[in-house]
Write an enzyme that holds these catalytic residues in place. Sequence first.
Site, PDB file in Angstrom:
ATOM      1  CB  SER A 141      43.433  46.059  33.174  1.00 41.87           C
ATOM      2  OG  SER A 141      43.863  45.224  32.101  1.00 41.87           O
ATOM      3  CE1 TYR A 154      38.520  45.615  30.647  1.00 41.87           C
ATOM      4  CE2 TYR A 154      40.810  45.358  29.973  1.00 41.87           C
ATOM      5  CZ  TYR A 154      39.808  45.187  30.913  1.00 41.87           C
ATOM      6  OH  TYR A 154      40.100  44.602  32.127  1.00 41.87           O
TER       7      TYR A 154
END
Length: 255
Positions: A141, A154
């Site tokens: 990501s 995250y």
Amino acid sequence: MPSEDRLDGKVSLITGGGRGIGALIARELTSAGARVAVAARTAGQVEGVASQVGGLAVVADVTKRDNVEAMVAQVESELGPIDLLVANAGIGTEGGSTWEVDPEEWWRVLEVNMLGVHLSCRSVIPGMLERGRGRIVITGSGAAYLPGGSSTAYPASKAAVCRYGETLANELRGRIPVFVFSPGLVQTDMTSGFGDDLPWTPPELAPRLVHVLASGRADALAGRYIHAEHDDIEDLIARADEIEREDLNVIRLRR
């Protein structure tokens, strides 16, 4: 579809395959002829996707070693040796300040996003090495490096995943290609709370990229960080020597 991108008969295991990007990847690989297993914790979701693609549904929690080892054993028993692992399972927190989020909830993100990748990889690698073939694709990501993040779990988990994928690729160089890719900002259940005016990535780009990575044509790019939207994979393949020589498509601290 170029003939060299066909995956006829190749066994592909996709974790986090019951919805979102994982489900899209399952459909893409099936269309290329792969035999697909989709795995996740929710039986209804994986069974729904598996029925759509004619694949195998596997219920497993990637944070539990026994679950992961049983998942791999089931896939290889029912479909055959695994040619491709797509380590895609991932979650985020529900929000809230870092110091207010329950520590177990915070750690759960790291368990799924990082430990889940590791357990999945370590469970398929011995068989791939023994057979002398196999590929691993890990969902990373942009949260791993982009500025402006304000939720610690995250981004930290994805930074770890990106570094893990790069170093695992080094460890397996010449034996098993390992890739890390960013799908971009795709509208899924995980991102449903985001604003409508964000620069959303077309959902078909990540599955197409994984398809090319699975084909073997991009093996020279193993260990590189590849973005589904911002990188032209055909251009990267053509420039693979330059990319390695100049150490491009990596996350580095430059001074």
